[in-house]
Write a protein that holds these residues in place. Structure first.
Motif, short mmCIF file in Angstrom:
data_model
loop_
_atom_site.label_atom_id
_atom_site.label_comp_id
_atom_site.label_asym_id
_atom_site.label_seq_id
_atom_site.Cartn_x
_atom_site.Cartn_y
_atom_site.Cartn_z
N MET A 279 0.84 -1.16 0.00
CA MET A 279 0.00 0.00 0.00
C MET A 279 0.90 1.24 0.00
N PRO A 280 0.65 2.17 -0.88
CA PRO A 280 1.48 3.38 -0.94
C PRO A 280 1.39 4.19 0.35
N ALA A 281 2.47 4.83 0.67
CA ALA A 281 2.54 5.66 1.87
C ALA A 281 2.56 7.13 1.49
N ILE A 282 1.89 7.93 2.26
CA ILE A 282 1.94 9.39 2.08
C ILE A 282 2.74 9.94 3.24
N VAL A 283 3.87 10.54 2.91
CA VAL A 283 4.81 11.01 3.93
C VAL A 283 4.98 12.51 3.77
N GLY A 284 5.02 13.19 4.89
CA GLY A 284 5.26 14.63 4.88
C GLY A 284 6.75 14.93 4.76
N VAL A 285 7.16 15.99 5.40
CA VAL A 285 8.55 16.45 5.34
C VAL A 285 9.43 15.54 6.20
N ALA A 286 10.59 15.17 5.68
CA ALA A 286 11.58 14.39 6.42
C ALA A 286 12.93 15.08 6.29
N GLN A 287 13.59 15.29 7.40
CA GLN A 287 14.91 15.91 7.39
C GLN A 287 15.92 14.91 7.93
N VAL A 288 16.95 14.65 7.16
CA VAL A 288 18.02 13.75 7.58
C VAL A 288 19.26 14.59 7.81
N VAL A 289 19.73 14.62 9.04
CA VAL A 289 20.90 15.41 9.38
C VAL A 289 22.17 14.65 9.04
N SER A 290 22.24 13.39 9.40
CA SER A 290 23.39 12.56 9.04
C SER A 290 22.95 11.10 9.01
N ILE A 291 23.69 10.32 8.26
CA ILE A 291 23.40 8.89 8.15
C ILE A 291 24.73 8.16 8.05
N GLY A 292 24.83 7.03 8.73
CA GLY A 292 26.08 6.28 8.76
C GLY A 292 26.37 5.59 7.44
N SER A 293 27.59 5.11 7.30
CA SER A 293 28.02 4.50 6.04
C SER A 293 27.36 3.15 5.79
N SER A 294 26.98 2.43 6.83
CA SER A 294 26.35 1.13 6.62
C SER A 294 24.90 1.12 7.11
N SER A 295 24.23 2.25 7.00
CA SER A 295 22.85 2.35 7.47
C SER A 295 21.89 2.50 6.30
N VAL A 296 20.59 2.40 6.59
CA VAL A 296 19.56 2.49 5.57
C VAL A 296 18.54 3.53 6.00
N PHE A 297 18.21 4.43 5.09
CA PHE A 297 17.13 5.40 5.30
C PHE A 297 16.04 5.08 4.29
N HIS A 298 14.87 4.74 4.77
CA HIS A 298 13.83 4.27 3.87
C HIS A 298 12.50 4.93 4.21
N ILE A 299 11.80 5.39 3.18
CA ILE A 299 10.43 5.89 3.32
C ILE A 299 9.61 5.24 2.21
N GLY A 300 8.51 4.60 2.58
CA GLY A 300 7.63 4.01 1.57
C GLY A 300 7.63 2.50 1.60
#
Length: 73
Positions: free
Chosen positions: A1-22
């Motif tokens: 099911m599709p997701a409706i997401v508002g504003v997301a701010q990413v300040v930092s993310i590690g080299s072996s991490s995952v940032f996922h929306i949806g």
């Protein structure tokens, strides 16, 4: 099911991490690390007393390649 997401701010993310929306089927981050540490390096607690007299850490690794992340799908 599709997701409706508002504003997301990413300040930092590690080299072996995952940032996922949806929507997603599978997320499998892979990472290798080799850690060398001396005696008493990973001790934690309140009121900890560690006495390591003349501690040395051998970082010599004679093999060129260690176990990898091959075929981790």
């Amino acid at each position: 099911m599709p997701a409706i997401v508002g504003v997301a701010q990413v300040v930092s993310i590690g080299s072996s991490s995952v940032f996922h929306i949806g929507d997603v089927y599978k997320i499998m981050p892979l990472s290798n690390a080799k850690t060398f540490s001396g005696a008493g390096s990973f001790n934690t607690g309140d009121g900890l007393n560690v006495y390591n007299r003349q501690s040395t850490t051998n970082t010599f690794d004679q093999d060129g390649v260690d176990q990898g992340n091959y075929f981790n799908a």
